[in-house]
Enzyme design. Sequence first.
Site, short mmCIF file in Angstrom:
data_model
loop_
_atom_site.label_atom_id
_atom_site.label_comp_id
_atom_site.label_asym_id
_atom_site.label_seq_id
_atom_site.Cartn_x
_atom_site.Cartn_y
_atom_site.Cartn_z
N ASP A 164 -19.04 42.47 -0.96
CA ASP A 164 -17.99 43.44 -0.64
C ASP A 164 -16.99 43.60 -1.78
OD1 ASP A 164 -19.13 43.64 1.81
OD2 ASP A 164 -17.34 43.07 2.95
N HIS A 168 -18.16 38.10 -1.81
CA HIS A 168 -17.24 39.11 -2.33
C HIS A 168 -17.42 39.35 -3.82
CE1 HIS A 168 -15.56 38.66 1.62
NE2 HIS A 168 -14.97 39.82 1.43
#
Length: 203
Positions: free
Chosen positions: A32, A172
């Site tokens: 992400d 992430h």
Amino acid sequence: MFVKTPKIIQYLFPSIIWRKENLQNNIWLTFDDGPSPETTPFILKRLKEEKIKATFFLIGKQIERYPELFKKIIDNGHVIANHSYSHQNGWKSNLSNYLNDIEKCQRLMPENKLFRPPYGKLSPLKIWCLKKNYKLILWDIFTWDFHLNSKPKEIKENVLKHTRSGSIIVFHNNKKSLKNLKLILKETITELKEKGFVFSTSW
Ligand SMILES: [Zn+2]
């Protein structure tokens, strides 16, 4: 801090994809945020070494800032997906602002059909509006890789302990997660492979 999304939450929001049941031991590795000049090149290098593909939920604003990294993710054969233009909180921003923000990111990736809400936060009304145009993807395994208090060894062990066939794992692609990813991404992927999991990007 939940690593594994509680079953009750998964049942309460059936139009969201939390896991992808399958018989092939497939799992989905997702990253992400980003593109990020600090972190994206590192992730791409690792994935290339491991010969696996992942799905990148990207922020429109960051794509405009780093178009060459955006192109590199695509050229490396990974799947790109919508994570909104400016990373708004779906519990706080009003409906039309929120939908416009997603639309603005979508214009940068017109073929895309996947959306993951920033912070995993969506209201029932927003879910209802979005599910017509997107597959809404959340996760069953959240790594907390960006968190200051996360210990790298625990991040890896939690992923290995909770992942099962169909799991969708979130790491992430931002500056905060780099330190932990450098320490555990390679080993985590290797050990998932040893457990017989296959990395899929087919949604
Ligand atoms: Zn995000």
